[in-house]
Write a protein that holds these residues in place. Sequence first.
Motif, PDB file in Angstrom:
ATOM      1  N   ALA A 264     -50.540  33.435  17.908  1.00  0.00           N
ATOM      2  CA  ALA A 264     -49.732  34.565  17.453  1.00  0.00           C
ATOM      3  C   ALA A 264     -49.302  35.469  18.601  1.00  0.00           C
ATOM      4  O   ALA A 264     -48.617  36.471  18.381  1.00  0.00           O
ATOM      5  N   ASP A 291     -44.200  32.059  17.768  1.00  0.00           N
ATOM      6  CA  ASP A 291     -45.459  32.804  17.765  1.00  0.00           C
ATOM      7  C   ASP A 291     -45.397  33.982  16.804  1.00  0.00           C
ATOM      8  O   ASP A 291     -46.388  34.312  16.137  1.00  0.00           O
ATOM      9  N   ARG A 294     -46.103  32.844  13.294  1.00  0.00           N
ATOM     10  CA  ARG A 294     -47.542  32.652  13.077  1.00  0.00           C
ATOM     11  C   ARG A 294     -48.255  34.003  12.956  1.00  0.00           C
ATOM     12  O   ARG A 294     -49.203  34.133  12.171  1.00  0.00           O
TER      13      ARG A 294
END
Length: 321
Positions: A264, A291, A294
């Motif tokens: 992340a 990212d 996520r």
Amino acid sequence: MNILLWHVHGSWTTAFVQGPHTYLVPVLPGRGPDGRGRAATFAWPDTVREVTPDRLREEHVDLVLLQRPEEFDLAERWLGGRLPGRDVPVVYLEHNAPDGNVPSTRHPCAERPEVTLVHVTHFNRLFWDCGRARTVVVEHGIVDPGHQYTGRLPRAAVVVNEPVRRGRHTGTDLLPALAEAAPLDVFGMRTEGLAAHLGLPEERCRTADLPQRALHAAMAERRLYLHPVRWTSLGLSLLEAMHLGMPVVALATTEAVEAVPPGAGTLSTRPEALAAAARRYLAEPEAAAEDGARARQAALERYGLKRFLDDWERVITEVRS
């Protein structure tokens, strides 16, 4: 059910008042710290009612939620002598990590066994000396602003209040080096003069104080969210950035290591590693978006509004039983 609480933390309260109760919020002329009333820049439902101290004496109150030590006395006086913890159920919400001699910092509720002390992070509960108080953790919940991320601006968003005054707490001293990696847009209260304070050109460190809705839209246009904070509770702006779909570059301190999972973003105690991650996101917008997606999924799973409100309902039921 009528719940009395002061307007202390706008973002946190915005989530809390989405519950199924009536929320009594004290208001005073001038709307100072003891009587701010309803929020001006957050969307609160009609179930939040402003009450003056005189009116509060006549109100039926099922629960008092305190957030500052001085509210014990305020509540007793404004409730006409009804004592929190004896005449009306009470919880004390601790937003902050301890200051001072941290390993030995005694919480104001440490000698109040009649009070349920609720922490917003496990980190806070670990570092406060809570004495005999019953402690519970209810992690933050966020009113989902939606997946707004575009990342079209190759800049880093930072959200911090009073960065000049708070200095090393908020990692303000780290910003000049990080601004070399990615130009910064610093949002928050009393950020004016920050670039001059840091010796940075305005283009490398711009500042603005925006209302919540405009803030979310502005954050989502930036390529990444930068969280350089050394010592604090878990900043809600970090969780809001994740909900927006932003990749996170953060110091691996306090509760951030729990909130931001692998994939992340980047967490590190080395500022040079954060700078490298910021440069990568500026150079690779697709990686930033992946990212960020996520990050959003992780935030929805752990810090969603339903889980937050359900946890609070359990605490309220236990305290009133």
